[in-house]
Design an enzyme around this catalytic site. Structure first.
Site, PDB file in Angstrom:
ATOM      1  N   ARG A   1       0.889 137.840 110.130  1.00  0.00           N
ATOM      2  CA  ARG A   1       2.282 138.234 109.836  1.00  0.00           C
ATOM      3  C   ARG A   1       2.370 139.689 109.394  1.00  0.00           C
ATOM      4  O   ARG A   1       3.316 140.391 109.716  1.00  0.00           O
ATOM      5  CB  ARG A   1       2.873 137.297 108.758  1.00  0.00           C
ATOM      6  CG  ARG A   1       3.414 136.005 109.344  1.00  0.00           C
ATOM      7  CD  ARG A   1       3.607 134.958 108.300  1.00  0.00           C
ATOM      8  NE  ARG A   1       2.327 134.331 107.930  1.00  0.00           N
ATOM      9  CZ  ARG A   1       2.195 133.457 106.952  1.00  0.00           C
ATOM     10  NH1 ARG A   1       3.239 133.121 106.214  1.00  0.00           N
ATOM     11  NH2 ARG A   1       1.026 132.921 106.693  1.00  0.00           N
TER      12      ARG A   1
ATOM     13  N   LEU B   1     -22.010 140.231  90.315  1.00  0.00           N
ATOM     14  CA  LEU B   1     -20.945 139.366  90.839  1.00  0.00           C
ATOM     15  C   LEU B   1     -21.555 138.431  91.864  1.00  0.00           C
ATOM     16  O   LEU B   1     -22.339 138.851  92.709  1.00  0.00           O
ATOM     17  CB  LEU B   1     -19.850 140.211  91.519  1.00  0.00           C
ATOM     18  CG  LEU B   1     -18.795 139.425  92.303  1.00  0.00           C
ATOM     19  CD1 LEU B   1     -17.865 138.653  91.366  1.00  0.00           C
ATOM     20  CD2 LEU B   1     -17.959 140.346  93.200  1.00  0.00           C
TER      21      LEU B   1
ATOM     22  N   TRP C   1     -11.545 127.639 114.455  1.00  0.00           N
ATOM     23  CA  TRP C   1     -12.167 127.628 115.794  1.00  0.00           C
ATOM     24  C   TRP C   1     -11.144 127.262 116.861  1.00  0.00           C
ATOM     25  O   TRP C   1     -11.359 127.517 118.045  1.00  0.00           O
ATOM     26  CB  TRP C   1     -13.330 126.628 115.845  1.00  0.00           C
ATOM     27  CG  TRP C   1     -14.504 127.003 114.982  1.00  0.00           C
ATOM     28  CD1 TRP C   1     -14.917 126.379 113.849  1.00  0.00           C
ATOM     29  CD2 TRP C   1     -15.439 128.079 115.189  1.00  0.00           C
ATOM     30  NE1 TRP C   1     -16.031 127.000 113.325  1.00  0.00           N
ATOM     31  CE2 TRP C   1     -16.381 128.042 114.136  1.00  0.00           C
ATOM     32  CE3 TRP C   1     -15.571 129.075 116.164  1.00  0.00           C
ATOM     33  CZ2 TRP C   1     -17.429 128.952 114.021  1.00  0.00           C
ATOM     34  CZ3 TRP C   1     -16.615 129.986 116.053  1.00  0.00           C
ATOM     35  CH2 TRP C   1     -17.532 129.915 114.999  1.00  0.00           C
TER      36      TRP C   1
ATOM     37  N   ASP D   1      -4.461 134.643 103.277  1.00  0.00           N
ATOM     38  CA  ASP D   1      -3.556 134.266 104.369  1.00  0.00           C
ATOM     39  C   ASP D   1      -2.531 135.374 104.610  1.00  0.00           C
ATOM     40  O   ASP D   1      -2.132 136.076 103.674  1.00  0.00           O
ATOM     41  CB  ASP D   1      -2.848 132.953 103.987  1.00  0.00           C
ATOM     42  CG  ASP D   1      -2.181 132.300 105.179  1.00  0.00           C
ATOM     43  OD1 ASP D   1      -2.451 132.701 106.330  1.00  0.00           O
ATOM     44  OD2 ASP D   1      -1.367 131.379 104.959  1.00  0.00           O
TER      45      ASP D   1
ATOM     46  N   LEU E   1      -3.364 123.918 100.041  1.00  0.00           N
ATOM     47  CA  LEU E   1      -4.790 124.240  99.905  1.00  0.00           C
ATOM     48  C   LEU E   1      -5.516 124.311 101.245  1.00  0.00           C
ATOM     49  O   LEU E   1      -6.629 124.860 101.318  1.00  0.00           O
ATOM     50  CB  LEU E   1      -5.485 123.228  98.978  1.00  0.00           C
ATOM     51  CG  LEU E   1      -5.171 123.383  97.491  1.00  0.00           C
ATOM     52  CD1 LEU E   1      -5.870 122.299  96.680  1.00  0.00           C
ATOM     53  CD2 LEU E   1      -5.586 124.763  96.966  1.00  0.00           C
TER      54      LEU E   1
ATOM     55  N   HIS F   1      -6.254 141.514 110.789  1.00  0.00           N
ATOM     56  CA  HIS F   1      -7.562 141.052 110.312  1.00  0.00           C
ATOM     57  C   HIS F   1      -8.408 142.244 109.829  1.00  0.00           C
ATOM     58  O   HIS F   1      -9.127 142.135 108.837  1.00  0.00           O
ATOM     59  CB  HIS F   1      -8.295 140.277 111.413  1.00  0.00           C
ATOM     60  CG  HIS F   1      -7.612 138.983 111.773  1.00  0.00           C
ATOM     61  ND1 HIS F   1      -7.121 138.113 110.834  1.00  0.00           N
ATOM     62  CD2 HIS F   1      -7.322 138.423 112.980  1.00  0.00           C
ATOM     63  CE1 HIS F   1      -6.563 137.064 111.437  1.00  0.00           C
ATOM     64  NE2 HIS F   1      -6.665 137.235 112.743  1.00  0.00           N
TER      65      HIS F   1
END
Ligand code: FPP
Length: 254
Positions: free
Chosen positions: A36, A143, A81, A32, A207, A49
Site C-alpha cells: 500500500r 541484541l 508463498w 505490514d 495476528l 518491499h
C-alpha cells in the site's frame, strides 16, 4: 542516544521502573503495508518491499540502542508463498541480498541472529546463508534478532504436537507429567522469551498466524501507518504506549 520518549518508557510514575519493567524485553513486529505504501506513491510493490528493508535496518538499530533484548520480525509468512511468483522472487531476492550485505555489519554491531520457520522451502543458497548468519553471530549479546521466515504458527504448533506424540509413543515422554512449559520446549522459539509487545503496522488488526502460542500475554499495538514509514520516533512512541499500559495493569503498593 536515549531520547526523552525512551526515558519515559523506562520510567513508571517518573521513577525508574524496577528491573526496567516498563521496557519490553521482547518486541515482535508484523511488518505490514509495503504494497500500500508503494501504490500510494504510484510505485511497483517491490519498491515498497525495498523501503521495508530500510525500515528493518532502522528498527534493528533503534532496538539495540534502546536496550530491547529481543526483536522478532515477521519477514515472510508461510502464506506469502501464495503470492504471484514475481513477488515471491522479489521478496526472496531481498532476503538473499540482506543476508549477503548485512551480516558483517550486524556482527560488528553485536546483533545475534536467529531464524524461525520452514527454512527448507527456500533455495539452497539462502539456506546456507541462514546457517552462516547464525554461526557468525552466535557470540553476540547486544541484541537478539529473530527473523520469522516461511513461518506459520499453526504449522509450528502442529509440528510440536507431532513431536510430543512421537516421544510419548516411543516411551521417552510421560503424558501424565506433561505441561505447558514442556510443550513450549518443542516450539521453534524454545529458549526465547515470549513477546511482551507485538506491533502490527498498516492499520490491520489481526495476528495472521504469528506467534499464536507465544502471544498469550503480549500487549498488542496496531499502528495506523505503513511499515516503510516506521522509524525510531514511532518505535519510541510504541514503547511509551507499552509503558503506559504496564502502569495501568501493574498494582504498585503506596
Ligand atoms: C507486508 O507488506 C510485508 C511483507 C509481505 C513482508 C515484509 C518484508 C520486508 C519488510 C522486506 C524483506 C525483509 C527482510 C528482512 C529482507 P504487504 O506486501 O503485505 O503490504 P500490503 O498489505 O500493503 O499489500
Amino acid at each position: 542516544m536515549v531520547t526523552a520518549a525512551a526515558k519515559a518508557a523506562a520510567e513508571v510514575d517518573g521513577k525508574p521502573a524496577t528491573g526496567n519493567r516498563a521496557l519490553p524485553r521482547h518486541v515482535a513486529i508484523i511488518m505490514d503495508g509495503n504494497g500500500r505504501w508503494a501504490s500510494a506513491r504510484g510505485l511497483p510493490r517491490v519498491a515498497g518491499h525495498r523501503a521495508g528493508v530500510q525500515a528493518v535496518r532502522r528498527t534493528i538499530e533503534t532496538a539495540a540502542s534502546l536496550g530491547v533484548e529481543w526483536l522478532t520480525l515477521y519477514a515472510f509468512s508461510s502464506e506469502n508463498w501464495r503470492r504471484p511468483a514475481s513477488e515471491v522472487m522479489d521478496l526472496t531476492g531481498l532476503l538473499r541480498h540482506f543476508l549477503k550485505s548485512e551480516i558483517a555489519e550486524l556482527k560488528a554491531k553485536g546483533v545475534r541472529l536467529y531464524f524461525i520457520g520452514d527454512r527448507a522451502r527456500f533455495e539452497q543458497d539462502i539456506q546456507i546463508d541462514l546457517g552462516l548468519a547464525e554461526r557468525e553471530t552466535a557470540h553476540n549479546t547486544r541484541l537478539n534478532l529473530v527473523l520469522a521466515l516461511s513461518y506459520g504458527a499453526r504449522a509450528e504448533i502442529a509440528a510440536a504436537a507431532k513431536a510430543v506424540a512421537e516421544a510419548a509413543k516411543a516411551g521417552t515422554l510421560d503424558p501424565a507429567a506433561f505441561d505447558e512449559a514442556m510443550f513450549a520446549g518443542y516450539l521453534s522459539t524454545t529458549g526465547i522469551p515470549d513477546p511482551d509487545l507485538i506491533i502490527r503496522t498498516s492499520g490491520e488488526q489481526r495476528l495472521s498466524n504469528f506467534l499464536l502460542w507465544q502471544a498469550a500475554y503480549a500487549e498488542l499495538l496496531f499502528l495506523d501507518l505503513m511499515w516503510p514509514d516506521f522509524g525510531p520516533e514511532q518505535f519510541e512512541a510504541a514503547l511509551a504506549e507499552y509503558a503506559r499500559r504496564e502502569r495501568r495493569f501493574g498494582a504498585r503498593p503506596g
